[in-house]
Design an enzyme around this catalytic site. Structure first.
Site, PDB file in Angstrom:
ATOM      1  N   LYS A 191      14.407   0.300 -20.547  1.00 18.66           N
ATOM      2  CA  LYS A 191      13.522  -0.759 -20.050  1.00 18.66           C
ATOM      3  C   LYS A 191      14.432  -1.850 -19.490  1.00 18.66           C
ATOM      4  O   LYS A 191      14.731  -2.843 -20.154  1.00 18.66           O
ATOM      5  CB  LYS A 191      12.627  -1.274 -21.179  1.00 18.66           C
ATOM      6  CG  LYS A 191      11.485  -2.169 -20.699  1.00 18.66           C
ATOM      7  CD  LYS A 191      10.516  -2.437 -21.842  1.00 18.66           C
ATOM      8  CE  LYS A 191       9.538  -3.547 -21.536  1.00 18.66           C
ATOM      9  NZ  LYS A 191       8.531  -3.203 -20.531  1.00 18.66           N
TER      10      LYS A 191
HETATM   11  N1  PPE Z   1       5.473   1.385 -18.236  1.00 22.50           N
HETATM   12  C1  PPE Z   1       6.039   0.255 -17.756  1.00 22.50           C
HETATM   13  C2  PPE Z   1       6.685   0.268 -16.431  1.00 22.50           C
HETATM   14  C3  PPE Z   1       5.980  -0.903 -18.546  1.00 22.50           C
HETATM   15  O1  PPE Z   1       6.542  -2.018 -18.072  1.00 22.50           O
HETATM   16  C4  PPE Z   1       5.338  -0.885 -19.791  1.00 22.50           C
HETATM   17  C5  PPE Z   1       5.249  -2.114 -20.636  1.00 22.50           C
HETATM   18  C6  PPE Z   1       4.770   0.325 -20.244  1.00 22.50           C
HETATM   19  C7  PPE Z   1       4.875   1.443 -19.444  1.00 22.50           C
HETATM   20  C8  PPE Z   1       4.130   0.445 -21.596  1.00 22.50           C
HETATM   21  O2  PPE Z   1       5.096   0.390 -22.623  1.00 22.50           O
HETATM   22  P1  PPE Z   1       4.776  -0.177 -24.073  1.00 22.50           P
HETATM   23  O3  PPE Z   1       4.572  -1.642 -23.946  1.00 22.50           O
HETATM   24  O4  PPE Z   1       5.968   0.186 -24.883  1.00 22.50           O
HETATM   25  O5  PPE Z   1       3.544   0.520 -24.534  1.00 22.50           O
HETATM   26  N2  PPE Z   1       5.214  -3.329 -19.916  1.00 22.50           N
HETATM   27  C9  PPE Z   1       5.487  -4.562 -20.605  1.00 22.50           C
HETATM   28  C10 PPE Z   1       5.783  -5.683 -19.648  1.00 22.50           C
HETATM   29  C11 PPE Z   1       4.665  -6.312 -18.913  1.00 22.50           C
HETATM   30  C12 PPE Z   1       5.125  -7.513 -18.118  1.00 22.50           C
HETATM   31  O6  PPE Z   1       4.423  -7.893 -17.158  1.00 22.50           O
HETATM   32  O7  PPE Z   1       6.152  -8.106 -18.453  1.00 22.50           O
HETATM   33  C13 PPE Z   1       4.431  -4.872 -21.642  1.00 22.50           C
HETATM   34  O8  PPE Z   1       3.347  -4.307 -21.612  1.00 22.50           O
HETATM   35  O9  PPE Z   1       4.723  -5.660 -22.530  1.00 22.50           O
END
Ligand code: PPE
Length: 324
Positions: free
Chosen positions: A159
């Site tokens: 990430k």
């Molecule tokens: N894909 C991406 C590209 C992504 O950024 C997130 C989280 C996810 C999938 C889902 O991952 P998880 O949170 O572990 O279930 N995106 C984060 C950032 C959002 C932002 O605008 O900053 C979040 O949901 O916290």
């Protein structure tokens, strides 16, 4: 929503006022996007504030840092304590948690190795990510003209802030054209994910989500939904998904820490199912919110209590620890 601009931020071991949490403009991260981060949430449960799968998020943070050869000096346990300290210092019962590991002020040039690895933890109160009514009514999305990165370009298991250059293009394109979010395809043309969410599809009672090979972030919410769906008896498949399968799905929804479980009611103006939150999505939303809000027993030790000595046992994530 704007940032609150008050409160306390953790920076490299100290709690500092929001306005004092600054870095130098010559810091490597500003020029080259050299940072990795997390987004987790703390929820207000009957036993007090609790972070949802905090250790899983921190483990992903350490893995992201490892991939980019930028390991931070403090241990995961120390960073976990720092997160809890930061929430306590701000007095939040529920909040969003943003730990960041980044390359600070050191040497000029692409080579990151001459710039120190630093860390910060921000917390703020963050409401519904895709709009106040998104969780009930669903959102309208488009398939993005921007593809996700090829597997041998930017690693999507990390990430990394740099990945969000792609995310920003997907998001802006969608917003400017009147959609709430975009769904990106991978370089082979298969469904990948949203700019900040993973994606699930329901068809004939079976749950599908793109596998890790489709350039997706290995989302913690994605993993939680796969687990809860199995508990509820739904067959789940991590399978490569062609674009047109989106249009003929019975139900579609985004999952993520910020977005939680958000139904998708149309893709490219084609209505999905009944054009509202479908029954499987609804059931999974319920199971998810009952889990994070501490209504259901915390069987998997997914909750880390901010005040463990106030009435509830310290439930740090044992299951998460074994699956490292
Ligand atoms: N894909 C991406 C590209 C992504 O950024 C997130 C989280 C996810 C999938 C889902 O991952 P998880 O949170 O572990 O279930 N995106 C984060 C950032 C959002 C932002 O605008 O900053 C979040 O949901 O916290």
């Amino acid at each position: 929503m704007a940032f609150p601009e008050t409160g306390t931020i953790w920076m490299n071991g100290s709690l500092v006022a929001w306005k004092d949490a600054t870095i130098h403009i010559a810091s490597h991260v500003i020029h080259y996007g050299s940072s990795v981060f997390e987004g987790a949430r703390c929820y207000d449960t009957p036993n007090g504030p609790a972070c949802f799968r905090l250790d899983a998020h921190l483990r992903r943070l350490y893995n992201s840092a490892k991939i980019y050869r930028m390991e931070y000096q403090a241990s995961l346990e120390e960073l976990r304590d720092a997160v809890l300290d930061t929430i306590r210092a701000n007095g939040f019962r529920a909040c969003y948690i943003r730990p960041l590991v980044y390359r600070g002020y050191g040497a000029p040039g692409v080579n990151p190795l001459g710039s120190p690895v630093e860390a910060a933890i921000l917390v703020w109160e963050w409401g519904k990510y895709l709009g106040p009514e998104a969780l009930e009514k669903g959102v309208d999305v488009r398939v993005s003209s921007w593809r996700r990165s090829a597997p041998d370009t930017f690693p999507t298991l990390a990430k990394s802030s740099a990945n969000y250059a792609s995310g920003q293009l997907i998001k802006m394109e969608a917003l400017i054209e009147g959609y709430t979010e975009g769904i990106a395809l991978d370089t082979f043309g298969y469904v990948s994910e949203g700019s900040g969410e993973n994606l699930f599809l329901v068809r004939d009672g079976v749950l599908y989500t793109p596998p890790l090979q489709s350039s997706v972030l290995p989302g913690i919410t994605r993993d939680s939904i796969l687990t809860l769906a199995r508990d509820l008896g739904y067959p789940v498949r991590e399978e490569v998904i062609p674009r047109e399968a989106l249009y003929i799905a019975d139900e579609l929804f985004f999952v993520g820490t910020a977005a939680e479980i958000t139904p998708i009611r149309s893709v490219d103006r084609i209505v999905i199912g009944e054009g509202r939150c479908g029954p499987v999505t609804k059931r999974l939303q319920q199971a998810f919110f009952d889990t994070i809000n501490g209504v259901l027993p915390d069987r998997r030790h997914w909750l880390t209590y901010v005040y463990p000595d106030r009435g509830s046992a310290d439930k740090t994530t044992q299951e998460d620890a074994v699956t490292r």
